[in-house]
Design a protein around this motif. Structure first.
Motif, PDB file in Angstrom:
ATOM      1  N   ILE A 162       0.843  -1.200   0.000  1.00 24.60           N
ATOM      2  CA  ILE A 162       0.000   0.000   0.000  1.00 24.60           C
ATOM      3  C   ILE A 162       0.875   1.246   0.000  1.00 24.60           C
ATOM      4  O   ILE A 162       0.686   2.162  -0.824  1.00 24.60           O
ATOM      5  CB  ILE A 162      -0.932  -0.004   1.227  1.00 24.60           C
ATOM      6  N   TYR A 163       1.840   1.295   0.895  1.00 20.39           N
ATOM      7  CA  TYR A 163       2.682   2.488   0.993  1.00 20.39           C
ATOM      8  C   TYR A 163       3.597   2.638  -0.218  1.00 20.39           C
ATOM      9  O   TYR A 163       3.883   3.764  -0.651  1.00 20.39           O
ATOM     10  CB  TYR A 163       3.482   2.475   2.297  1.00 20.39           C
ATOM     11  N   ARG A 164       4.044   1.524  -0.785  1.00 19.74           N
ATOM     12  CA  ARG A 164       4.871   1.615  -1.988  1.00 19.74           C
ATOM     13  C   ARG A 164       4.069   2.232  -3.133  1.00 19.74           C
ATOM     14  O   ARG A 164       4.585   3.057  -3.887  1.00 19.74           O
ATOM     15  CB  ARG A 164       5.399   0.226  -2.358  1.00 19.74           C
ATOM     16  N   ARG A 165       2.799   1.866  -3.254  1.00 17.09           N
ATOM     17  CA  ARG A 165       1.939   2.466  -4.287  1.00 17.09           C
ATOM     18  C   ARG A 165       1.758   3.966  -4.080  1.00 17.09           C
ATOM     19  O   ARG A 165       1.591   4.720  -5.029  1.00 17.09           O
ATOM     20  CB  ARG A 165       0.561   1.801  -4.283  1.00 17.09           C
ATOM     21  N   LEU A 166       1.789   4.375  -2.802  1.00 18.93           N
ATOM     22  CA  LEU A 166       1.607   5.783  -2.475  1.00 18.93           C
ATOM     23  C   LEU A 166       2.914   6.570  -2.512  1.00 18.93           C
ATOM     24  O   LEU A 166       2.919   7.781  -2.248  1.00 18.93           O
ATOM     25  CB  LEU A 166       0.967   5.915  -1.091  1.00 18.93           C
ATOM     26  N   GLY A 167       4.010   5.893  -2.847  1.00 20.44           N
ATOM     27  CA  GLY A 167       5.269   6.606  -3.032  1.00 20.44           C
ATOM     28  C   GLY A 167       6.244   6.518  -1.889  1.00 20.44           C
ATOM     29  O   GLY A 167       7.262   7.219  -1.883  1.00 20.44           O
ATOM     30  N   VAL A 168       5.967   5.676  -0.896  1.00 18.29           N
ATOM     31  CA  VAL A 168       6.847   5.548   0.268  1.00 18.29           C
ATOM     32  C   VAL A 168       7.713   4.304   0.096  1.00 18.29           C
ATOM     33  O   VAL A 168       7.203   3.206  -0.122  1.00 18.29           O
ATOM     34  CB  VAL A 168       6.024   5.441   1.573  1.00 18.29           C
ATOM     35  N   SER A 169       9.015   4.480   0.204  1.00 16.62           N
ATOM     36  CA  SER A 169       9.931   3.347   0.061  1.00 16.62           C
ATOM     37  C   SER A 169       9.916   2.489   1.321  1.00 16.62           C
ATOM     38  O   SER A 169       9.503   2.935   2.405  1.00 16.62           O
ATOM     39  CB  SER A 169      11.352   3.850  -0.193  1.00 16.62           C
ATOM     40  N   GLU A 170      10.394   1.258   1.174  1.00 17.37           N
ATOM     41  CA  GLU A 170      10.434   0.364   2.330  1.00 17.37           C
ATOM     42  C   GLU A 170      11.378   0.890   3.410  1.00 17.37           C
ATOM     43  O   GLU A 170      11.141   0.702   4.608  1.00 17.37           O
ATOM     44  CB  GLU A 170      10.849  -1.042   1.889  1.00 17.37           C
ATOM     45  N   ALA A 171      12.435   1.591   3.007  1.00 17.85           N
ATOM     46  CA  ALA A 171      13.389   2.132   3.981  1.00 17.85           C
ATOM     47  C   ALA A 171      12.727   3.193   4.850  1.00 17.85           C
ATOM     48  O   ALA A 171      12.907   3.220   6.075  1.00 17.85           O
ATOM     49  CB  ALA A 171      14.595   2.717   3.255  1.00 17.85           C
ATOM     50  N   VAL A 172      11.939   4.082   4.218  1.00 16.35           N
ATOM     51  CA  VAL A 172      11.248   5.136   4.973  1.00 16.35           C
ATOM     52  C   VAL A 172      10.167   4.519   5.853  1.00 16.35           C
ATOM     53  O   VAL A 172      10.003   4.911   7.017  1.00 16.35           O
ATOM     54  CB  VAL A 172      10.654   6.190   4.017  1.00 16.35           C
ATOM     55  N   LEU A 173       9.428   3.554   5.318  1.00 18.44           N
ATOM     56  CA  LEU A 173       8.385   2.907   6.112  1.00 18.44           C
ATOM     57  C   LEU A 173       8.983   2.202   7.327  1.00 18.44           C
ATOM     58  O   LEU A 173       8.451   2.306   8.440  1.00 18.44           O
ATOM     59  CB  LEU A 173       7.606   1.913   5.254  1.00 18.44           C
ATOM     60  N   ALA A 174      10.086   1.514   7.138  1.00 15.42           N
ATOM     61  CA  ALA A 174      10.729   0.813   8.256  1.00 15.42           C
ATOM     62  C   ALA A 174      11.198   1.812   9.314  1.00 15.42           C
ATOM     63  O   ALA A 174      11.061   1.566  10.522  1.00 15.42           O
ATOM     64  CB  ALA A 174      11.905  -0.017   7.746  1.00 15.42           C
ATOM     65  N   PHE A 175      11.749   2.943   8.877  1.00 16.43           N
ATOM     66  CA  PHE A 175      12.166   3.974   9.828  1.00 16.43           C
ATOM     67  C   PHE A 175      10.962   4.487  10.614  1.00 16.43           C
ATOM     68  O   PHE A 175      11.013   4.612  11.849  1.00 16.43           O
ATOM     69  CB  PHE A 175      12.836   5.121   9.069  1.00 16.43           C
ATOM     70  N   GLY A 176       9.853   4.765   9.900  1.00 23.39           N
ATOM     71  CA  GLY A 176       8.647   5.254  10.562  1.00 23.39           C
ATOM     72  C   GLY A 176       8.072   4.268  11.551  1.00 23.39           C
ATOM     73  O   GLY A 176       7.672   4.644  12.668  1.00 23.39           O
TER      74      GLY A 176
END
Length: 427
Positions: free
Chosen positions: A6-20
């Motif tokens: 979902i977040y990748r489709r919205l433009g968020v990379s896995e690295a940023v999501l993991a940090f968040g």
């Protein structure tokens, strides 16, 4: 579909999501506290609506003069009971927060009176209302003088300076709860209560007005609980719950509110006129939803503070501090940082997500302002947005989010744009 997808489709990379997600793991106690406060505030609003027997007939539209508009009048009783004041003026004819403040000030200050600001210089947009910057129809043009007492460097009140500044001419004391475009701490309700008591001890009949914008329902008490004669705000901020399309409120003593009503309409007319134009369902329902909408915005503010603090940026308040409004200041140190951050917030918007925020002149401000705001209601600060004047220390002021999950996406995309621009490195 997984969360990552979902977040990748919205433009968020896995690295940023993991940090968040790593940041969020440490915030659960803070979020639980926010939810507890929202439950108390929700009960306050519900109790006021039940006490005043809100019913479907209160939602009927009126036009023209708006005589005998029971729905409008009952909404004002709901506001007064929620904020524990004698009276309230809640109208779509109040166009914005600055307008509400201008009405309250001009209604309760006469030629020869003095306005004393005890929390330092107010918002940029009030400078022309007061006459700090000359403007037609300012208070200064009508013979109202102005003085201010600055806060201490730590953001606390200068009690000695305030007491010394109050004079026979001092008619109204202005307190700004929120920080505005200034990286200072927001004032807590308890601190505001202390300074109200100090002012009244010097001059019992002085009027104390609190600019309550961005602060409603953040704590479980309001400045009106602690002696403020007027609290003033905008319906397209916290109390409108994201549904109010326009409007402002003034809650306070009967005498102060009566004068505000005469200033808003005309002497002799006051609150008797002012059609609701079919907006009452949105104003009632928005107020009902406001405590939980504010809670989502607060979670977003705590999250953005924690993320950027971890990356070494200066934030006000810190992620660990108590919250007193929905605004989060993040000092990004450069114009490029402001642009990247605001691009991320804009990219998260449900409206105009494809737009690119750019700095531009804005009425009432002395520097270009960049603003990310893809909102259903133009200028709605309870919806996810970020803005700030492009000047040192290059601070953005993040606020809003009708839901927590939308606020979360906005923060993640701001980080993504900062990362893409080479302005941050994730640990």
């Amino acid at each position: 579909m997984t969360t990552n997808e979902i977040y990748r489709r919205l433009g968020v990379s896995e690295a940023v999501l993991a940090f968040g997600e790593g940041i969020l793991a440490a915030l659960q106690d803070r979020f639980a506290e926010i939810d507890r406060n929202a439950e108390i505030n929700q009960a306050k609003v519900l109790a006021a609506m039940q006490k005043n027997r809100v019913n479907a007939a209160n939602f009927a539209a009126t036009t023209g003069y708006g005589y005998d508009d029971e729905g409008r009048d009952n909404l004002e009783r709901v506001y007064a009971d929620t904020f524990r004041t004698e009276a309230a003026l809640v109208r779509p004819q109040i166009t914005c927060g600055t307008h509400a403040l201008a009405v309250a000030l001009s209604a309760n200050l006469l030629p020869g009176d003095e306005l004393l600001a005890v929390s330092g210089k107010p918002y940029d947009t009030l400078e022309e209302v007061i006459g700090i910057r000359p403007s037609p129809c300012s208070l200064a043009e009508y013979g109202v003088t102005y003085r201010q007492v600055d806060l201490h460097d730590d953001g606390s009140f200068d009690f000695g300076g305030i007491k010394n500044a109050i004079s026979e001419k001092t008619r109204l004391i202005h307190i700004q709860r929120s920080k505005g475009y200034c990286p200072r701490p927001t004032l807590s309700v308890s601190a505001i209560g202390e300074v109200i008591a100090a002012c009244k001890s010097v001059k019992p009949d002085v009027i104390v007005m609190v600019d309550n914008c961005y602060g409603e329902f953040v704590e479980t008490i309001e400045p009106s609980d602690l002696g403020a004669d007027m609290i003033v705000g905008s319906l397209i901020k916290n109390p409108g719950g994201g549904l109010a399309p326009i409007g402002g409120y003034i809650c306070g003593t009967q005498q102060c509110v009566d004068r505000c009503a005469y200033r808003l309409s005309a002497p002799g007319l006051g609150q008797e006129v002012g059609a609701n134009l079919g907006l009452l369902p949105a104003l009632y329902q928005g107020f009902f939803l406001a405590p939980n909408v504010v809670s989502g915005a607060l979670k977003g503010a705590v999250f953005v503070a924690a993320c950027y603090e971890t990356l070494g940026f200066s934030v006000v308040p810190s992620a660990a501090e108590a919250r007193h409004d929905i605004i989060q200041c993040v000092e990004l140190g450069s114009e490029a940082g402001m642009l990247a951050f605001c691009k991320g917030i804009q990219a998260a918007a449900p409206v105009d997500s494809y737009a690119t925020p750019v700095p531009a002149p804005m009425p009432g401000y002395d520097a270009p302002v960049i603003m990310a705001a893809g909102a259903f209601v133009q200028g709605s600060s309870i919806e996810l947005s970020a803005d700030g004047p492009v000047r040192p220390p290059y601070a953005v002021y993040y606020q809003g989010g009708l839901t927590w999950h939308h606020a979360k996406l906005g923060v993640l995309l701001s980080l993504q744009k900062m990362l893409d621009a080479g302005l941050i490195k994730l640990p």
